[in-house]
Design a protein around this motif. Structure first.
Motif, PDB file in Angstrom:
ATOM      1  N   ASN A   1       0.639   3.669   2.916  1.00 34.29           N
ATOM      2  CA  ASN A   1      -0.688   4.191   3.258  1.00 34.29           C
ATOM      3  C   ASN A   1      -1.482   3.107   3.971  1.00 34.29           C
ATOM      4  O   ASN A   1      -1.795   2.085   3.372  1.00 34.29           O
TER       5      ASN A   1
ATOM      6  N   GLU B   1       0.837  -1.206   0.000  1.00 35.54           N
ATOM      7  CA  GLU B   1       0.000   0.000   0.000  1.00 35.54           C
ATOM      8  C   GLU B   1       0.870   1.254   0.000  1.00 35.54           C
ATOM      9  O   GLU B   1       0.382   2.347   0.278  1.00 35.54           O
ATOM     10  N   ASN B   2       2.176   1.066  -0.244  1.00 34.87           N
ATOM     11  CA  ASN B   2       3.132   2.183  -0.312  1.00 34.87           C
ATOM     12  C   ASN B   2       3.092   3.058   0.933  1.00 34.87           C
ATOM     13  O   ASN B   2       3.135   4.282   0.852  1.00 34.87           O
TER      14      ASN B   2
END
Length: 177
Positions: free
Chosen positions: A67, A64-65
């Motif tokens: 996030n 989710e990088n």
């Protein structure tokens, strides 16, 4: 008398019982034609607490990088390490059974076990799971990370329902007590 919160496993699996490929990839899952979000949003509204293991948390954050996708829920990550809580997550390294029973005794919506396999195995062995909602994808991947690990538990289930989301089939079971 108030009804106790339920601990619910909500997860997708391949037809041959894997939740991810050996390299932890979910590519096989995203190639399947679904319908909308396959019931995810409706399920997500039934929970206010998220439980997951450390490896699953690390995987989620990587994919989710950074996030956090469950920011509007109370989230606990079980870990053997002592880690400083973050804005969205409380890291727990205490007894799973007593911690979970404490959560279940509080007012609120249901509790979602996101994963992973090791945490799920502990929850099954300790009879902490109340319901299982398993979405089966029409894919055989041959090997990977199994949904259910071999273990010292036997659990009887009762089918509560079945839903079809295009090519996915969702099975909803309740644990017989």
């Amino acid at each position: 008398m108030k009804e106790s919160r339920k601990v619910v496993l909500y997860i997708a699996t391949s037809l041959d019982g894997f939740i991810a490929a050996e390299d932890e990839s979910l590519d096989w899952l995203f190639r399947v034609e679904g319908e909308g979000d396959n019931g995810y949003s409706a399920f997500y509204e039934t929970v206010d607490t998220i439980l997951m293991g450390r490896k699953t948390f690390d995987w989620v954050m990587q994919h989710e990088n950074g996030n956090f996708p469950y920011a509007n829920k109370e989230c606990y990550v079980f870990t053997k390490s002592v880690i400083q809580d973050s804005q969205h997550v409380k890291f727990i390294n205490e007894d799973i059974v007593s911690f979970t029973n404490h959560l279940k005794s509080r007012n609120g919506k249901n509790i979602w076990i996101v994963g992973g396999g090791g945490l799920l195995q502990t929850f099954l062995k300790e009879k902490l799971v109340d319901e299982l909602i398993i979405t089966v994808a029409p894919a055989l991947i041959g090997k990977g990370i199994p949904l259910f690990r071999e273990g010292d538990y036997e659990i009887e289930l009762s089918l509560k329902g079945f839903k079809q989301y295009n090519q996915f089939g969702e099975l909803h079971y309740e644990v017989k007590r």
